[in-house]
Motif scaffolding. Structure first.
Motif, PDB file in Angstrom:
ATOM      1  N   LEU A  52       0.822  -1.205   0.000  1.00 21.88           N
ATOM      2  CA  LEU A  52       0.000   0.000   0.000  1.00 21.88           C
ATOM      3  C   LEU A  52       0.860   1.261   0.000  1.00 21.88           C
ATOM      4  O   LEU A  52       0.570   2.223  -0.709  1.00 21.88           O
ATOM      5  N   ALA A  53       1.906   1.257   0.803  1.00 12.98           N
ATOM      6  CA  ALA A  53       2.790   2.425   0.848  1.00 12.98           C
ATOM      7  C   ALA A  53       3.449   2.656  -0.508  1.00 12.98           C
ATOM      8  O   ALA A  53       3.638   3.802  -0.934  1.00 12.98           O
ATOM      9  N   GLY A  54       3.784   1.578  -1.195  1.00 16.85           N
ATOM     10  CA  GLY A  54       4.377   1.704  -2.522  1.00 16.85           C
ATOM     11  C   GLY A  54       3.375   2.178  -3.556  1.00 16.85           C
ATOM     12  O   GLY A  54       3.751   2.781  -4.566  1.00 16.85           O
ATOM     13  N   ARG A  55       2.099   1.920  -3.318  1.00 16.08           N
ATOM     14  CA  ARG A  55       1.041   2.359  -4.240  1.00 16.08           C
ATOM     15  C   ARG A  55       0.762   3.854  -4.090  1.00 16.08           C
ATOM     16  O   ARG A  55       0.258   4.493  -5.012  1.00 16.08           O
ATOM     17  N   GLN A  56       1.067   4.405  -2.931  1.00 17.49           N
ATOM     18  CA  GLN A  56       0.770   5.807  -2.665  1.00 17.49           C
ATOM     19  C   GLN A  56       1.664   6.728  -3.479  1.00 17.49           C
ATOM     20  O   GLN A  56       2.864   6.516  -3.599  1.00 17.49           O
ATOM     21  N   ARG A  57       1.068   7.768  -4.041  1.00 13.83           N
ATOM     22  CA  ARG A  57       1.817   8.738  -4.835  1.00 13.83           C
ATOM     23  C   ARG A  57       2.453   9.788  -3.943  1.00 13.83           C
ATOM     24  O   ARG A  57       2.119   9.910  -2.758  1.00 13.83           O
ATOM     25  N   GLY A  58       3.331  10.566  -4.520  1.00 18.45           N
ATOM     26  CA  GLY A  58       3.999  11.611  -3.759  1.00 18.45           C
ATOM     27  C   GLY A  58       3.044  12.619  -3.156  1.00 18.45           C
ATOM     28  O   GLY A  58       3.316  13.204  -2.106  1.00 18.45           O
ATOM     29  N   SER A  59       1.903  12.820  -3.815  1.00 20.37           N
ATOM     30  CA  SER A  59       0.898  13.754  -3.320  1.00 20.37           C
ATOM     31  C   SER A  59       0.176  13.232  -2.090  1.00 20.37           C
ATOM     32  O   SER A  59      -0.518  13.981  -1.404  1.00 20.37           O
ATOM     33  N   GLY A  60       0.305  11.924  -1.828  1.00 16.01           N
ATOM     34  CA  GLY A  60      -0.429  11.285  -0.748  1.00 16.01           C
ATOM     35  C   GLY A  60      -1.619  10.493  -1.227  1.00 16.01           C
ATOM     36  O   GLY A  60      -2.176   9.684  -0.487  1.00 16.01           O
ATOM     37  N   ALA A  61      -2.028  10.704  -2.486  1.00 20.20           N
ATOM     38  CA  ALA A  61      -3.218  10.040  -3.019  1.00 20.20           C
ATOM     39  C   ALA A  61      -2.916   8.598  -3.409  1.00 20.20           C
ATOM     40  O   ALA A  61      -1.772   8.222  -3.670  1.00 20.20           O
ATOM     41  N   ILE A  62      -3.984   7.796  -3.454  1.00 21.41           N
ATOM     42  CA  ILE A  62      -3.906   6.402  -3.882  1.00 21.41           C
ATOM     43  C   ILE A  62      -4.903   6.194  -5.012  1.00 21.41           C
ATOM     44  O   ILE A  62      -6.057   6.605  -4.913  1.00 21.41           O
ATOM     45  N   ARG A  63      -4.435   5.562  -6.068  1.00 20.12           N
ATOM     46  CA  ARG A  63      -5.263   5.326  -7.247  1.00 20.12           C
ATOM     47  C   ARG A  63      -6.025   4.018  -7.102  1.00 20.12           C
ATOM     48  O   ARG A  63      -5.476   3.014  -6.642  1.00 20.12           O
ATOM     49  N   SER A  64      -7.279   4.025  -7.511  1.00 17.51           N
ATOM     50  CA  SER A  64      -8.088   2.810  -7.472  1.00 17.51           C
ATOM     51  C   SER A  64      -7.659   1.865  -8.598  1.00 17.51           C
ATOM     52  O   SER A  64      -6.734   2.159  -9.353  1.00 17.51           O
ATOM     53  N   ALA A  65      -8.348   0.747  -8.695  1.00 17.26           N
ATOM     54  CA  ALA A  65      -8.009  -0.250  -9.718  1.00 17.26           C
ATOM     55  C   ALA A  65      -9.247  -0.566 -10.547  1.00 17.26           C
ATOM     56  O   ALA A  65     -10.349  -0.129 -10.243  1.00 17.26           O
ATOM     57  N   ASN A 108     -11.948   8.020  -1.877  1.00 23.34           N
ATOM     58  CA  ASN A 108     -12.295   6.749  -1.244  1.00 23.34           C
ATOM     59  C   ASN A 108     -11.074   5.850  -1.079  1.00 23.34           C
ATOM     60  O   ASN A 108     -10.799   5.339   0.001  1.00 23.34           O
ATOM     61  N   SER A 109     -10.356   5.618  -2.178  1.00 21.60           N
ATOM     62  CA  SER A 109      -9.184   4.740  -2.114  1.00 21.60           C
ATOM     63  C   SER A 109      -8.110   5.332  -1.214  1.00 21.60           C
ATOM     64  O   SER A 109      -7.445   4.609  -0.458  1.00 21.60           O
ATOM     65  N   THR A 110      -7.938   6.646  -1.291  1.00 20.33           N
ATOM     66  CA  THR A 110      -6.923   7.310  -0.469  1.00 20.33           C
ATOM     67  C   THR A 110      -7.274   7.218   1.006  1.00 20.33           C
ATOM     68  O   THR A 110      -6.401   6.993   1.855  1.00 20.33           O
ATOM     69  N   ALA A 111      -8.549   7.366   1.326  1.00 19.33           N
ATOM     70  CA  ALA A 111      -8.972   7.373   2.732  1.00 19.33           C
ATOM     71  C   ALA A 111      -8.807   6.005   3.386  1.00 19.33           C
ATOM     72  O   ALA A 111      -8.234   5.896   4.475  1.00 19.33           O
ATOM     73  N   VAL A 112      -9.329   4.948   2.745  1.00 15.58           N
ATOM     74  CA  VAL A 112      -9.211   3.635   3.376  1.00 15.58           C
ATOM     75  C   VAL A 112      -7.753   3.170   3.361  1.00 15.58           C
ATOM     76  O   VAL A 112      -7.292   2.530   4.313  1.00 15.58           O
ATOM     77  N   GLY A 113      -7.015   3.515   2.297  1.00 14.71           N
ATOM     78  CA  GLY A 113      -5.598   3.164   2.257  1.00 14.71           C
ATOM     79  C   GLY A 113      -4.807   3.895   3.322  1.00 14.71           C
ATOM     80  O   GLY A 113      -3.972   3.303   4.024  1.00 14.71           O
ATOM     81  N   GLY A 114      -5.051   5.188   3.464  1.00 17.04           N
ATOM     82  CA  GLY A 114      -4.342   5.966   4.478  1.00 17.04           C
ATOM     83  C   GLY A 114      -4.678   5.503   5.885  1.00 17.04           C
ATOM     84  O   GLY A 114      -3.802   5.439   6.759  1.00 17.04           O
ATOM     85  N   TYR A 115      -5.944   5.175   6.110  1.00 14.97           N
ATOM     86  CA  TYR A 115      -6.348   4.710   7.432  1.00 14.97           C
ATOM     87  C   TYR A 115      -5.696   3.364   7.752  1.00 14.97           C
ATOM     88  O   TYR A 115      -5.223   3.145   8.874  1.00 14.97           O
ATOM     89  N   ALA A 116      -5.670   2.468   6.770  1.00 11.41           N
ATOM     90  CA  ALA A 116      -5.005   1.183   6.973  1.00 11.41           C
ATOM     91  C   ALA A 116      -3.538   1.382   7.311  1.00 11.41           C
ATOM     92  O   ALA A 116      -3.001   0.758   8.238  1.00 11.41           O
ATOM     93  N   LEU A 117      -2.871   2.273   6.587  1.00  8.26           N
ATOM     94  CA  LEU A 117      -1.455   2.541   6.851  1.00  8.26           C
ATOM     95  C   LEU A 117      -1.269   3.158   8.233  1.00  8.26           C
ATOM     96  O   LEU A 117      -0.290   2.875   8.925  1.00  8.26           O
ATOM     97  N   GLY A 118      -2.221   3.995   8.633  1.00  6.13           N
ATOM     98  CA  GLY A 118      -2.146   4.563   9.975  1.00  6.13           C
ATOM     99  C   GLY A 118      -2.269   3.501  11.054  1.00  6.13           C
ATOM    100  O   GLY A 118      -1.515   3.508  12.034  1.00  6.13           O
TER     101      GLY A 118
END
Length: 469
Positions: free
Chosen positions: A276-289, A298-308
């Motif tokens: 997940l950390a590798g999927r995250q962009r420099g901006s902090g956003a995460i792209r869906s699939a 949505n993808s950024t929020a659940v991904g960021g929360y999981a990483l937290g």
């Protein structure tokens, strides 16, 4: 009331994605105590509860008699997502109770009647919400959600060698429905969480099957293999085993919250967190699939929360900063058509731009609700300001019409604010570094002392200077 330096007192509870259907108080309010996982994740973090609080207040206002409704009727999946999100915000215990009071008597409409129709993923998610609302999932609206879920979970055969196919999908959830079987990995993760917390004898097999859906790189796929396929595991590079960041994030969240400390789960979490950390962009956003994949809240929020929850605080902070940029706060002299919806979070930034002059279109309101419900989780790791909010004029006196420089301190990173003086205003956002912001405002005519202000969603500061014509 200003929240910027108050620690968040929340409960870390996941909410699902589109894969599960997204998408009057009669009892004491449900509590919103933080889960041990969230307490541990935030122990060394300085977080700002303002963005999650105002998002929660907005979506609570979108409920109608305790439910999220559409023209087609109640959206029970999104209602549960909303309830799970609100349970992470200390001030929203009463709203969680209101949701429960409306949902519980109608739970059969969401999970099926238990005979002809019984939906495994919905059962797992409903049981998760029941526990969150301090209710008993074995007797929820007259339904034993755990027993029904166990019925929808494939048993381990007595002789695995004699029944290799049954052994291959042991622990897998299946829908019972005349409409087909739509159970998937997101639903499996909720089932694992619900069964584990209930102490079910089937929890171990359900967990093991969930872990089979993780590929070698660390991600989880979204869909299971067909039930008659011998290989029920994720196979990297094979059709049907494509990476899915939302499924991965929700698997992480639900595994963490299940409390399963086994070596197999801890190893899976570590691999998923790295992916997940590798999927995250420099901006902090995460792209869906998948089809229509995009960078989104949505993808950024659940991904960021999981990483937290996995204590990767830097990644969680970056995600929260990107989400907060999609939460317009245009108040006071900076008012726009979105001001009435302060706290709402957009799915993407272009939605904010489009709605600034028209407001949220009626046919887009559902998208804003979905985005905001999930954003509440990602915003739990929004960094706090390092200073008290204040505005300072570099001059004590100036002439009417002068463009005078003002310095603003104490804005949290990505926090929106309005700087204003009579006749002029500017929208500003807090810097990632938390450093001061320097902007100019044009002074009005008139020989008198003028007040310059900076206002956020929940705070304000002011200074003054003498103006002469």
């Amino acid at each position: 009331m200003h929240h910027r330096n108050r620690p968040i007192r929340t409960a870390a509870l996941a909410l699902s994605t589109a894969a599960l259907g997204i998408g009057v108080l009669a009892a004491p309010p449900a509590s919103a105590d933080p889960s041990p996982a969230l307490r541990a994740a935030q122990a060394a973090a300085s977080t700002d509860s303002t963005p999650s609080t105002i998002a929660a207040e907005w979506i609570a206002g979108e409920l109608s008699n305790g439910l999220i409704t559409t023209l087609q009727g109640p959206d029970f999946g999104l209602t549960i997502d909303t309830g799970l999100a609100l349970a992470t915000v200390a001030s929203q215990g009463g709203t969680v109770t209101a949701i429960n009071n409306s949902l519980e008597p109608r739970i059969g409409e969401y999970v099926g009647d238990g005979t002809k129709e019984s939906y495994a993923g919905a059962l797992g998610k409903a049981a998760t919400f029941a526990r969150t609302a301090k209710k008993n999932p074995t007797s929820y609206g007259g339904v034993n959600l755990i027993a029904r879920l166990e019925e929808r979970t494939a048993n381990v055969p007595a002789d695995p060698a004699a029944e290799p196919q049954a052994a291959a999908f042991a622990g897998r959830i299946f829908d019972k429905s005349e409409f087909g079987n739509f159970a998937n990995v997101v639903g499996q993760s909720y089932a694992v969480r619900a069964l584990t917390l209930a102490g079910s004898a089937e929890a171990g097999a359900a967990r093991d099957f969930l872990l089979k859906q993780q590929c070698a790189s660390g991600y989880f796929r979204l869909d299971f293999a067909k039930a008659d396929v011998p290989n029920q595991s994720c196979t990297e590079g094979a059709a049907g085993s494509e990476a899915d960041p939302d499924a991965t994030a929700l698997a992480v969240i639900n595994l963490v919250e299940s409390g399963d400390r086994s070596a197999a789960v801890q190893g899976a979490l570590a691999k998923a967190g790295t992916w997940l950390a590798g999927r995250q962009r420099g901006s902090g956003a995460i792209r869906s699939a998948g089809a229509g994949a995009s960078i989104n809240t949505n993808s950024t929020a659940v991904g960021g929360y999981a990483l937290g929850l996995l204590k990767n605080r830097d990644a969680a902070l970056k995600a929260a900063l990107w989400i907060r940029k999609n939460q317009p706060v245009d108040k006071y002299k900076c008012r726009t058509a979105l001001t009435r919806d302060t706290g709402a979070v957009a799915y993407r930034r272009d939605r904010v731009t489009a709605a600034t002059t028209t407001g949220i279109p009626a046919d887009a309101r559902g998208e804003w609700r979905r985005a905001t419900a999930q954003a509440i989780l990602g915003l739990q790791f929004a960094p706090a300001s390092k200073d008290k909010l204040r505005i300072v004029s570099v001059r004590r006196e100036a002439r009417a019409g002068d463009n005078v420089q003002f310095q603003v301190y104490g804005l949290a990173p990505s926090e929106s604010a309005c700087m204003q003086v009579k006749g002029d205003f500017l929208r500003v956002k807090g810097k990632k570094s938390g450093a001061k912001i320097v902007r100019k405002l044009q002074l009005p005519t008139g020989n008198q002392r003028r007040v310059a202000l900076v206002k956020t969603s929940d705070d304000e500061a002011r200074t003054s200077l003498r103006v002469r014509n």
